[in-house]
Structures are given as structure tokens and as C-alpha cells.
Design an enzyme around this catalytic site. Sequence first.
Site, mmCIF file in Angstrom:
data_model
loop_
_atom_site.group_PDB
_atom_site.id
_atom_site.type_symbol
_atom_site.label_atom_id
_atom_site.label_comp_id
_atom_site.label_asym_id
_atom_site.label_seq_id
_atom_site.Cartn_x
_atom_site.Cartn_y
_atom_site.Cartn_z
ATOM 1 N N SER A 157 0.847 -1.194 0.000
ATOM 2 C CA SER A 157 0.000 0.000 0.000
ATOM 3 C C SER A 157 0.876 1.236 0.000
ATOM 4 C CB SER A 157 -0.894 0.010 1.243
ATOM 5 O OG SER A 157 -1.500 1.272 1.440
ATOM 6 N N TYR B 123 -0.171 -0.202 10.519
ATOM 7 C CA TYR B 123 -0.516 -0.643 9.166
ATOM 8 C C TYR B 123 0.622 -0.315 8.204
ATOM 9 C CZ TYR B 123 -3.069 -0.948 4.736
ATOM 10 O OH TYR B 123 -3.473 -1.271 3.455
#
Length: 313
Positions: free
Chosen positions: A162, A188
Site C-alpha cells: 500500500s 498498518y
Amino acid sequence: MDQNETRVTTPFGARSTAAEVIDGVDLSGRRAVVTGAASGIGIETARALAGAGAEVTLAVRNIEAGARVAEDITATTGNKRLHVAPLDLVDRVSVAAFADVWDGPLDILVNNAGVMALPEGRTPEGWDRQFTVNHLGHFALARGLHGALAAAGGARIVSVSSAAHLRSPVVFDDLHFDYRPYEPMQAYGQSKTANVLFAVGAHARWAGDGITANALSPGGIRTNLQRHVGTLTAPAMAWKTPEQGAATSVLLAASPLLEGVGGRYFADCAEAVPVSRRPDDVIAMMAGVAPYALDPEGADRLWATSERLLASD
């Protein structure tokens, strides 16, 4: 040689769909595994591979949901070679069981499953849950399937990262937030950096076995993945459909344009340029890759750390 001179580009871009990327590619006789294929871009990744003729195994936690997806993909592609298998990436026993029962070569492994911005949570081992699901589980899965990938000849591993990897490097001195305040997006980001470093490390180790590995950012897609994010989903973001979000995954998994290419990070169907960005600049974040995510020494350290964690009782 200058990095820009060797940067991989393709005729596709941010608005390309998985179907467009794989158009004309014949995957008959090839076998693929897609983790997290019961929702979001995992569905469209599996659909595109099946539409090109591959035998696809949906590796999912929810077998019932996976079965519904498999039926839908068969209905839309005419391909009946869809299988559903249980896989819980937070459970070392589940990951080992999936790898142990796999029989025969494996041509494509798409490490797609993930969680995002979870509230603080620990596994039974005491590990950060995001790091475990997004990285350690996939690391264990790929290692367990290494023999099958090597047997295929020309296998590919796709690691879905990501743009949020720009929020944090892998903090080796405190992987599981034992000593610093837990912050969901930082956790994350760390796990997504690990996804890129895994691809760098896997390619360095396994290219001699005919296995290439690359990582990617799919872009911003409104899926169930963002259920914990809230206001971080900025309205200015150029949102993609799931079909567009799956395009770069499918490109890396199956396009002849990526033959022999490995250890790199892609976004919008092209290799990303290393950049340093402010982590709160959502739009700029989508475009580049942090140099620390491609660092071979960091990849080696992550590999050794991951092996040590998985070997612990």
C-alpha cells in the site's frame, strides 16, 4: 545505470482494469492461489486469472463466502476450475496446513489478504495483529509453498502492499508496539513496508529457482478493508473500482511484460519512483515508494527476524 532508465512502464495506467491488463494472456494449465479472495480486489484478481484460464484456489477465512465468490466467478468466466480452501493468516497451524496439503506445482501466489488500521490487538504469541496478518502469515505461507513454486518453473509471487507504507519503516526494535504508543495507521504502514521488503528478499533468494517476486500498491479502493479508517478516507482521493484496483496485481501475476522482473514495487501498472513524501499528503503518497522499503539490508533483516519469530514456541 540510472534507476529511471531501467524503470518498468507498461501501456496501462491508473484507470486500467484487471480484464484489460490480462486481455490476450492465456493461463491455461497454470495454477494460482489468491489469499483474501472472498472480498474486495481479491475477488477481481481471482476473476481475472480464472478468466484467462487459470485454475484458481481462493484461500479464505470464510469458506461460505469463498464458495459464493467461486460460484460467481464460474458464472462470469465459464471456468469451473475454482477451489476454496481455509486459510487464517494469524494462525500458524492454519498456514502450515494449507501449505502441507498443497499438491503439485504452483505458478502464481498472490498475497492479497490484509487488515487495515485495526485497534490494538495481539495474537496468542503476543505479536501485533496487523503485522502478523499482513506480513508474517504471508511470509510463512510463501516459505511453505516454496517447493511448489520452484517446481512450476517461472512462478510469480505478488505481494499486495500500500502507499501507506510511506507512513512507517519496519521498526525492528519495537515491531509489536511493546514500548511505544500504538497507532493504527503507523502499525498498518509498518506491515505494508514489510510486504515490499518481503518481495525484495524473496526475489533475491529465490530467483535462482525461477521465482520472481514483486510488490504493489493497488491504489485507493472503497472496500471493507477501510472499515476502521473513518475520516482518513479523504474525499479528494481518486478512488478506483475494485476492477481497477486489481489491475496492478494481475499485471504482476500474469503479464508477459513482467517476465523475469522481480524485487520491485509498482503502482498504477508501472514501477514506482523512489520518493520521500509527507505521510499526511494522501494524494502524493499514491505515487512513489520509500527507499527504505526497497533496501536489501532491511529485507535481509526482516527475513531473519521473521524466521526467528516463526520458529519460536
